[in-house]
Write a protein that holds these residues in place. Structure first.
Motif, PDB file in Angstrom:
ATOM      1  N   GLY A   1       0.822  -1.216   0.000  1.00  0.00           N
ATOM      2  CA  GLY A   1       0.000   0.000   0.000  1.00  0.00           C
ATOM      3  C   GLY A   1       0.849   1.255   0.000  1.00  0.00           C
ATOM      4  N   ILE A   2       1.919   1.259   0.771  1.00  0.00           N
ATOM      5  CA  ILE A   2       2.836   2.416   0.791  1.00  0.00           C
ATOM      6  C   ILE A   2       3.510   2.558  -0.566  1.00  0.00           C
ATOM      7  CG2 ILE A   2       4.963   3.325   1.811  1.00  0.00           C
ATOM      8  CD1 ILE A   2       4.066   2.008   4.472  1.00  0.00           C
TER       9      ILE A   2
ATOM     10  N   ARG B 241       2.314   1.622  -3.440  1.00  0.00           N
ATOM     11  CA  ARG B 241       1.284   2.094  -4.372  1.00  0.00           C
ATOM     12  C   ARG B 241       1.054   3.595  -4.217  1.00  0.00           C
ATOM     13  NH1 ARG B 241      -1.787  -1.867  -3.558  1.00  0.00           N
ATOM     14  NH2 ARG B 241      -2.826  -1.050  -1.719  1.00  0.00           N
ATOM     15  N   ASP B 242       1.112   4.107  -2.972  1.00  0.00           N
ATOM     16  CA  ASP B 242       0.926   5.544  -2.714  1.00  0.00           C
ATOM     17  C   ASP B 242       2.103   6.384  -3.190  1.00  0.00           C
ATOM     18  OD1 ASP B 242      -1.441   4.952  -1.480  1.00  0.00           O
ATOM     19  OD2 ASP B 242      -0.703   5.270   0.559  1.00  0.00           O
ATOM     20  N   ARG B 243       3.272   5.744  -3.373  1.00  0.00           N
ATOM     21  CA  ARG B 243       4.490   6.448  -3.784  1.00  0.00           C
ATOM     22  C   ARG B 243       4.925   7.493  -2.764  1.00  0.00           C
ATOM     23  NH1 ARG B 243       6.876   3.267  -6.329  1.00  0.00           N
ATOM     24  NH2 ARG B 243       8.138   4.754  -7.443  1.00  0.00           N
ATOM     25  N   SER B 244       4.631   7.249  -1.482  1.00  0.00           N
ATOM     26  CA  SER B 244       5.045   8.183  -0.432  1.00  0.00           C
ATOM     27  C   SER B 244       6.512   7.981  -0.095  1.00  0.00           C
ATOM     28  CB  SER B 244       4.272   7.962   0.863  1.00  0.00           C
ATOM     29  OG  SER B 244       3.033   7.427   0.689  1.00  0.00           O
TER      30      SER B 244
END
Length: 184
Positions: A119-120, A122-125
């Motif tokens: 998930g992180i 995918r968020d590209r944070s």
């Protein structure tokens, strides 16, 4: 008269013996049930509580325990930080309170470290990784991919977006070596 007193004394001794047997049985059952409680159960019982987590090589982290997965926990700290911490990296947790809560539902049982790392990614944070090792330093960048037992991070400064010109290294990190992931 003497026999009445004797019978009363014997009855009171019998009642006391029954009470002590019951107390012992209850205590044994409590010990057996407490023996079944896991670290994750204790952490789930503290969701929403302000805790302090010690991680060994990383400075202690303090914040609100917001979620507990099947093998990790999520802590919301000051300055809008989130800390994703594998349970295997914990050395101790302070201020949990007395409660425990078992995992409920199929979804809660499946959400683990790899799922949250994906998930992180995918968020590209941008994140900071903390890993085990005597001379390991925090690694900053963006998680590019998450495998079954590893992740790859494109290293770049936290204040720069993930652009080809900003990336100076791509590092593979086994998830077993992961101590914590900090995301702002």
């Amino acid at each position: 008269m003497r026999l009445d007193a004797l019978f009363e004394d014997l009855e009171s001794q019998f009642d006391a013996l029954q009470d002590s047997d019951l107390y012992g049985e209850v205590a044994d059952r409590i010990r057996t049930e407490v023996g079944k409680i896991t670290v994750l159960d204790r952490l789930r019982g503290a969701v929403g509580t302000d805790v302090r987590v010690e991680l060994g090589t990383v400075q202690p982290v303090q914040g609100t325990l917001s979620r507990v997965g099947k093998d990790c926990l999520l802590l919301e700290a000051e300055r809008y930080e989130e800390w994703l911490i594998p349970v295997t990296a914990l050395t101790s947790v302070h201020r949990l309170g007395p409660w425990a809560e078992p995992a409920v539902g199929a979804v809660a049982a499946k959400l683990g470290l790899a799922h949250l790392l994906r998930g992180i990614a995918r968020d590209r944070s941008p994140v900071t990784l903390f890993c085990t090792g005597a001379d390991s330093h925090p690694v900053t960048g963006t998680i590019d991919r998450v495998g079954a037992d590893f992740l790859e991070i494109a290293e770049h400064p936290l204040d720069a977006p993930r652009r080809r010109g900003e990336v100076y290294n791509v590092r593979l990190v086994p998830t077993a070596a992961l101590v914590a992931v900090r995301r702002r």
